[in-house]
Design an enzyme around this catalytic site. Sequence first.
Site, PDB file in Angstrom:
ATOM      1  N   LYS A  16      -1.261  -4.099  -9.335  1.00  0.00           N
ATOM      2  CA  LYS A  16      -0.314  -4.455  -8.272  1.00  0.00           C
ATOM      3  C   LYS A  16       0.494  -5.662  -8.697  1.00  0.00           C
ATOM      4  O   LYS A  16       0.102  -6.451  -9.556  1.00  0.00           O
ATOM      5  CB  LYS A  16      -1.047  -4.744  -6.955  1.00  0.00           C
ATOM      6  CG  LYS A  16      -2.011  -5.930  -6.977  1.00  0.00           C
ATOM      7  CD  LYS A  16      -1.366  -7.287  -6.764  1.00  0.00           C
ATOM      8  CE  LYS A  16      -2.362  -8.433  -6.823  1.00  0.00           C
ATOM      9  NZ  LYS A  16      -1.720  -9.772  -6.799  1.00  0.00           N
ATOM     10  N   ASP A 142      -7.994  -8.956  -1.879  1.00  0.00           N
ATOM     11  CA  ASP A 142      -7.096  -7.940  -2.425  1.00  0.00           C
ATOM     12  C   ASP A 142      -7.697  -6.538  -2.427  1.00  0.00           C
ATOM     13  O   ASP A 142      -6.970  -5.555  -2.579  1.00  0.00           O
ATOM     14  CB  ASP A 142      -6.718  -8.282  -3.882  1.00  0.00           C
ATOM     15  CG  ASP A 142      -5.656  -9.362  -3.977  1.00  0.00           C
ATOM     16  OD1 ASP A 142      -5.095  -9.739  -2.933  1.00  0.00           O
ATOM     17  OD2 ASP A 142      -5.397  -9.818  -5.102  1.00  0.00           O
TER      18      ASP A 142
END
Length: 288
Positions: A16, A142
């Site tokens: 990401k 996350d």
Amino acid sequence: MKRERALPLRIDIPAKINLWLEVIRKRSDGYHELSSLMLPVGIYDQVDLELTEEEGIRLACASPGVPSDSGNLAWRAASLFIEEAGYTKGVSVRLDKSIPVGAGMGGGSADAGAVLTGLNRLLPGCVSEYRLHEMAVKLGADVPFFLYCRPALATGIGDCLQPVEGVPRYPLVLIKPPLSVSTRRVYLSLKLTRMESRIKLPSFLARPWDLQNLIENDLESVTLAEYPLLSRIKLWMKEQGALESLMSGSGPTVFGVFRDRSLADGVAALAKRKWRDCWIAATEVLGA
């Protein structure tokens, strides 16, 4: 009724970037409130999972410096899942890593998310979606993003995810210098100046290519001061035609957003000659 042994499962889990990362305030529990647009990108770790007759968790990874015990977030994800599911046998996990370690691109969290979703497929009905999300939050802020791997506005500590449609498949160049950045130290050193988010999702979606005034990373104020090389890489990206360049997460990876993939590929080739000791890749943002 005897459960049939499940076949091995392979998951390709993407990295990401944070197209923006605003740190709003510090909470009483020590965590920080965030607003961040998290985007999956086309760099993948491969996670192989298999249920075994032998008890315990066995994790293998050929990448140097990656632990194969409870020091690995994927191992902890497997442990948490089998405890919640009441599974009494074993799990084998193999990681083939392409996401750089300690890059600010979510590699460890991605592996943990893949383990949770993979075991939920191998042992269906044992854990609810709500509990799976709770386990992900327990492992790290996350990790919930990697249960879904789609563009999302992350708020709270990063665990509250609003899916976002209409994000372009931005061509990217990623450059990670051989540096190690402590996320914890970055947050401890951060001087908080915001009380609310400045970047609004509707404004971004109305003009998603007008990035100059729409993306920023509050953590740069700490990491770039400590590692001036990152500022030089950002400037170099802009000189090569990047629409904007930013650090992902707490760093040290810097990404540049380009108008088209052929330009990004060319810049990545130039970067490999200029920044020879860095990890470099050209890729793009993935859709929902």
